[in-house]
Write a protein that holds these residues in place. Structure first.
Motif, short mmCIF file in Angstrom:
data_model
loop_
_atom_site.label_atom_id
_atom_site.label_comp_id
_atom_site.label_asym_id
_atom_site.label_seq_id
_atom_site.Cartn_x
_atom_site.Cartn_y
_atom_site.Cartn_z
N TRP A 38 47.26 26.88 44.20
CA TRP A 38 46.07 26.38 44.76
C TRP A 38 45.77 27.37 45.88
CZ3 TRP A 38 45.98 24.92 49.91
CH2 TRP A 38 46.98 24.69 50.48
N GLU A 39 46.84 27.93 46.46
CA GLU A 39 46.39 28.93 47.61
C GLU A 39 45.86 30.01 47.03
OE1 GLU A 39 50.34 29.00 49.35
OE2 GLU A 39 49.96 27.79 50.90
N ARG A 40 46.42 30.62 45.79
CA ARG A 40 45.81 31.81 45.29
C ARG A 40 44.47 31.47 45.00
NH1 ARG A 40 50.99 34.05 41.69
NH2 ARG A 40 52.23 34.58 43.58
N LEU A 41 44.16 30.20 44.18
CA LEU A 41 42.89 30.38 43.78
C LEU A 41 41.92 30.04 45.09
CD1 LEU A 41 43.48 27.69 40.99
CD2 LEU A 41 42.86 30.15 40.86
N LEU A 42 42.06 29.57 46.07
CA LEU A 42 41.21 29.73 47.48
C LEU A 42 41.05 30.89 47.93
CD1 LEU A 42 42.38 26.29 49.11
CD2 LEU A 42 40.27 26.69 47.89
N ALA A 43 42.25 31.74 47.99
CA ALA A 43 42.32 33.11 48.37
C ALA A 43 41.05 33.99 47.53
CB ALA A 43 43.37 33.78 48.26
N VAL A 44 41.21 33.60 46.15
CA VAL A 44 40.24 34.29 45.16
C VAL A 44 38.85 33.76 45.45
CG1 VAL A 44 39.63 34.71 42.98
CG2 VAL A 44 42.00 35.08 43.40
N LEU A 45 38.64 32.42 45.86
CA LEU A 45 37.21 31.75 45.89
C LEU A 45 36.84 32.48 47.27
CD1 LEU A 45 35.37 29.89 45.35
CD2 LEU A 45 36.52 28.02 46.36
N GLY A 46 37.79 32.86 48.13
CA GLY A 46 37.10 33.11 49.46
C GLY A 46 36.85 34.60 49.35
N SER A 47 37.49 35.35 48.60
CA SER A 47 36.95 36.70 48.36
C SER A 47 35.62 36.58 47.39
CB SER A 47 38.21 37.61 47.46
OG SER A 47 38.44 36.94 46.30
N LEU A 48 35.39 35.75 46.75
CA LEU A 48 34.28 35.84 46.15
C LEU A 48 33.05 35.55 46.99
CD1 LEU A 48 35.12 33.76 42.78
CD2 LEU A 48 34.20 36.18 42.55
N TYR A 49 33.41 34.48 48.05
CA TYR A 49 32.32 34.55 48.92
C TYR A 49 32.10 35.84 49.82
CZ TYR A 49 30.62 32.57 53.18
OH TYR A 49 29.48 31.98 54.24
N VAL A 50 33.05 36.48 50.00
CA VAL A 50 32.66 37.69 50.86
C VAL A 50 32.07 38.71 49.98
CG1 VAL A 50 34.03 39.86 51.82
CG2 VAL A 50 34.76 37.37 52.24
N LEU A 51 32.43 38.68 48.44
CA LEU A 51 31.65 39.58 47.72
C LEU A 51 30.22 39.33 47.48
CD1 LEU A 51 31.78 41.85 45.45
CD2 LEU A 51 32.30 40.01 43.55
N ALA A 52 29.91 38.06 47.44
CA ALA A 52 28.67 37.42 47.40
C ALA A 52 27.74 37.95 48.71
CB ALA A 52 28.52 36.27 47.34
N ALA A 53 28.35 37.81 49.65
CA ALA A 53 27.74 38.29 51.06
C ALA A 53 27.43 39.60 51.15
CB ALA A 53 28.60 37.74 52.25
N PHE A 54 28.37 40.57 50.76
CA PHE A 54 28.19 42.02 50.64
C PHE A 54 27.13 42.17 49.69
CE2 PHE A 54 32.45 42.61 52.72
CZ PHE A 54 31.87 43.55 53.51
N VAL A 55 26.88 41.69 48.57
CA VAL A 55 26.11 41.63 47.52
C VAL A 55 24.59 41.26 48.00
CG1 VAL A 55 25.15 41.01 45.43
CG2 VAL A 55 27.29 41.75 45.46
N LEU A 56 24.42 40.40 48.71
CA LEU A 56 23.36 39.78 49.30
C LEU A 56 22.96 40.79 50.40
CD1 LEU A 56 20.99 37.67 49.64
CD2 LEU A 56 22.57 36.56 51.39
N ALA A 57 23.90 41.49 51.09
CA ALA A 57 23.40 42.40 52.28
C ALA A 57 22.79 43.55 51.74
CB ALA A 57 24.54 42.61 53.05
N GLY A 58 23.20 44.29 50.65
CA GLY A 58 22.97 45.26 49.81
C GLY A 58 21.55 44.94 49.34
N VAL A 59 21.33 43.71 48.86
CA VAL A 59 20.06 43.85 48.18
C VAL A 59 19.12 43.39 49.46
CG1 VAL A 59 18.75 41.83 47.20
CG2 VAL A 59 20.72 42.35 46.14
N MET A 60 19.62 42.75 50.38
CA MET A 60 18.40 42.81 51.54
C MET A 60 18.10 44.27 52.24
SD MET A 60 19.80 39.36 53.50
CE MET A 60 18.82 39.50 55.02
N VAL A 61 19.11 45.09 52.25
CA VAL A 61 18.83 46.58 52.62
C VAL A 61 17.96 47.27 51.76
CG1 VAL A 61 20.03 48.76 53.25
CG2 VAL A 61 21.10 46.50 54.23
N ALA A 62 18.35 47.03 50.48
CA ALA A 62 17.40 47.76 49.58
C ALA A 62 16.07 47.26 49.32
CB ALA A 62 17.99 47.54 48.12
N GLY A 63 16.05 45.96 49.66
CA GLY A 63 14.30 45.40 49.77
C GLY A 63 13.68 46.00 50.93
N VAL A 64 14.39 45.96 52.22
CA VAL A 64 13.80 46.86 53.46
C VAL A 64 13.38 48.07 52.98
CG1 VAL A 64 14.34 47.42 55.83
CG2 VAL A 64 14.79 44.99 54.95
#
Length: 74
Positions: A38-64
């Motif tokens: 369960w700790e491993r799964l939460l770590a992967v889920l947290g890393s997915l959250y970080v990945l989504a944040a970076f993707v969103l930031a990249g989309v926003m920069v590209a949009g600008v």
């Protein structure tokens, strides 16, 4: 191969390389840092959250950039 197909191929290869790099550099260390499943799964889920944040930031920069593209010098 048309220019559009080449663009899609390059985008697909870049996306695949990005996911492989994310898995190797973020998911594997996060998974091996913990012993309980369960700790491993939460770590992967947290890393997915970080990945989504970076993707969103990249989309926003590209949009600008695209929004102000006609005003850029050069």
């Amino acid at each position: 191969m048309t220019k559009t197909e080449l663009t899609y191929l390059i985008a697909g290869v870049a996306a695949l390389a990005s996911v492989v790099a994310w898995a190797a550099l973020v998911v594997v260390p996060a998974w091996t840092s913990y012993s309980r499943v369960w700790e491993r799964l939460l770590a992967v889920l947290g890393s997915l959250y970080v990945l989504a944040a970076f993707v969103l930031a990249g989309v926003m920069v590209a949009g600008v950039v695209l929004y102000f593209y006609d005003e850029l010098p050069g």
